[in-house]
Design a protein around this motif. Structure first.
Motif, mmCIF file in Angstrom:
data_model
loop_
_atom_site.group_PDB
_atom_site.id
_atom_site.type_symbol
_atom_site.label_atom_id
_atom_site.label_comp_id
_atom_site.label_asym_id
_atom_site.label_seq_id
_atom_site.Cartn_x
_atom_site.Cartn_y
_atom_site.Cartn_z
ATOM 1 N N LEU A 58 50.235 38.452 41.951
ATOM 2 C CA LEU A 58 49.024 38.909 41.264
ATOM 3 C C LEU A 58 47.756 38.425 41.955
ATOM 4 N N PRO A 62 45.905 42.013 44.088
ATOM 5 C CA PRO A 62 45.277 42.079 42.757
ATOM 6 C C PRO A 62 45.580 43.357 41.983
ATOM 7 N N GLN A 65 47.989 43.389 39.021
ATOM 8 C CA GLN A 65 47.655 42.820 37.715
ATOM 9 C C GLN A 65 47.751 43.863 36.605
ATOM 10 N N SER A 68 50.917 43.990 34.534
ATOM 11 C CA SER A 68 51.127 43.033 33.445
ATOM 12 C C SER A 68 51.021 43.703 32.082
ATOM 13 N N SER A 259 44.337 41.345 33.685
ATOM 14 C CA SER A 259 45.712 40.868 33.645
ATOM 15 C C SER A 259 46.027 40.300 32.271
ATOM 16 N N VAL A 263 46.499 34.296 35.823
ATOM 17 C CA VAL A 263 46.445 34.463 37.270
ATOM 18 C C VAL A 263 45.865 33.185 37.871
#
Length: 475
Positions: A58, A62, A65, A68, A259, A263
């Protein structure tokens, strides 16, 4: 092998109560399976310039994310837990079982599988310390016990079930969401305005209240489901999903993290502590569960699907608690022995080796579950011999101490450079006291904890267990 599974599935079907709601078992298995899969996927081991490197998916990528929103399904587990806990408490009350006895038994079933995990990692921590591998020690012990956060939160919401069980209106739920929103507003305020507030784990101390407000609110969604206070028509259920996702998207646009899990390196998190964004995700998951219910229930009437769900469900807590240990084992093997080519970065080669990675994690987890799954087979907690009022106070205090000490261990890990033997003696003693007061450590099985950490040669010769008892109140 398939024939043996079919025979086991037939025995499970024969022992399954006709009033058991198989769909709830299925949802629990799906929720934990997705969490485990997500944890295994975010671990990144690469080789750059001849050196092994560990990263977090994550952070490195990025865009992942957004995934999630799919893999963060602990709200669904809490929702199902709300349904099962409410039913279990009502049946217990009808039998004349009080809140103290019910809470102690629930705590025993919930926390007993944690005992061997802590024992093993305390031993491994001592070995790593003697070997001078402090670099491995801190990361490994912290990662291994991360799943225990769930026990800390779930124990609290379960213990509150008798208190809020029969509040049939939505006032408790609305109050909890409102309180969580206020905490979020204060938490996301300008840092300078909170400079005077004590911190815990990098967050203002008051933010920890949302571990109660948000998770109890999500648990309350299960109460609403249990009492039929959820949309009954397909269109209404779909609208619930869409509406919750719109709210969730609005919260992200307003500044909440995208997210739904923590993270590393990010200043804010939706999960530690939880925010109302996580509650909105839980509402969406409730809607999805309601939409999918009818077709999945029909599928679960078939022998093999239900057999698989019941077999995995009977060891579900062991799977959850030990999956990080399995991943750490595979990570170590990958770094030391390089059983497959390690990519230099997260590229097509890295993604192509994910099936091998996941298969290795499963291969390690299966024997761990076979060995330590016995700790899920527990009876009722010993009854308290104290007068009712004193027993209630003792139980409430033990729940708080146990949850707080678990949280303390998760934040600080199983090491403390300044503690005796470099162990976090304070939270460990508090956890031991709390679990003992709840009856988790009582009974003849406790004397066999260390023995259970040894060989399990006889396990393979035992008959295939026919499946879980009808604990429709157990989550």
């Amino acid at each position: 092998m398939l024939r043996r599974f079919d025979l086991a599935a037939e025995r499970i079907a024969e022992r399954t109560s006709t009033d058991r709601e198989r769909y709830l078992d299925f949802l629990r298995v799906v929720a934990i399976s997705l969490v485990v899969l997500g944890h295994w996927l975010v671990r990144v081991v690469t080789e750059q310039d001849g050196e092994m490197r560990s990263d977090y998916l994550l952070v490195a990528e990025p865009w992942t994310q957004w995934a999630s929103w799919i893999f963060q399904v602990m709200p669904l587990f809490f929702i199902v837990g709300g349904v099962l806990n409410l039913r279990s408490w009502r049946r217990a009350r009808e039998r004349g079982t009080g809140a103290v006895a019910w809470t102690r038994t629930r705590a025993r079933r919930l926390l007993r599988p944690l005992v061997p995990l802590l024992v093993l990692w305390l031993v491994l921590a001592a070995i790593l310390r003697l070997a001078g591998r402090d670099d491995v020690l801190a990361f490994s012990t912290e990662t291994a016990i991360i799943p225990a956060w769930f026990l800390a939160a779930y124990l609290l919401v379960t213990a509150l079930t008798p208190v809020v069980a029969d509040r049939g209106d939505h006032r408790v739920l609305v109050a909890l969401v409102a309180a969580a929103t206020v905490v979020d507003g204060l938490r996301f305020a300008e840092p300078a305005a909170l400079a005077w507030v004590p911190e815990m784990g990098g967050e203002p101390l008051f933010a920890t209240l949302n571990f109660v407000f948000v998770w109890v609110a999500v648990h309350q969604l299960g109460f609403r489901w249990c009492d039929g206070q959820v949309p009954q028509r397909g269109v209404s259920r779909a609208a619930l999903v869409l509406g919750a996702l719109v709210v969730l998207g609005g919260l992200v646009l307003a500044g909440y993290p995208r997210s739904m899990v923590q993270v590393p390196g990010e200043e804010l998190s939706n999960s530690t502590p939880p925010t109302i964004a996580l509650f909105a995700l839980g509402v969406a998951q409730l809607g999805v569960a309601l939409v999918a219910r009818v077709p999945v229930e029909g599928w679960l009437e078939r022998l093999r699907p239900w057999g698989a769900v019941a077999l995995l469900g009977s060891r579900l807590m062991t799977v959850f608690l030990w999956h990080q240990t399995a991943m750490l084992t595979v990570s170590t093997v990958a770094v030391v022995f390089e059983p497959w080519p390690l990519a230099a970065e997260i590229d097509a080669t890295w993604w192509a080796t994910r099936p091998l990675w996941l298969a290795a994690c499963v291969a390690v987890l299966v024997p761990l579950v076979a060995v330590f799954g016995r700790f899920e087979r527990v009876g009722d907690a010993p009854r308290s011999t104290l007068p009712p009022r004193a027993a209630a106070v003792k139980t409430a205090a033990a729940v708080v101490v146990t949850s707080a000490s678990l949280g303390w261990l998760i934040v600080g890990g199983l090491t403390d450079p300044e503690g005796p033997l470099r162990l976090p003696v304070g939270p460990l003693v508090a956890l031991l006291v709390g679990m003992a007061a709840l009856g988790v450590l009582g009974g003849r099985h406790t004397r066999r904890v260390l023995a259970a950490l040894g060989s399990d040669r006889g396990a393979s010769r035992r008959r295939v267990r026919a499946g879980p008892r009808d604990r429709s109140g157990e989550a």
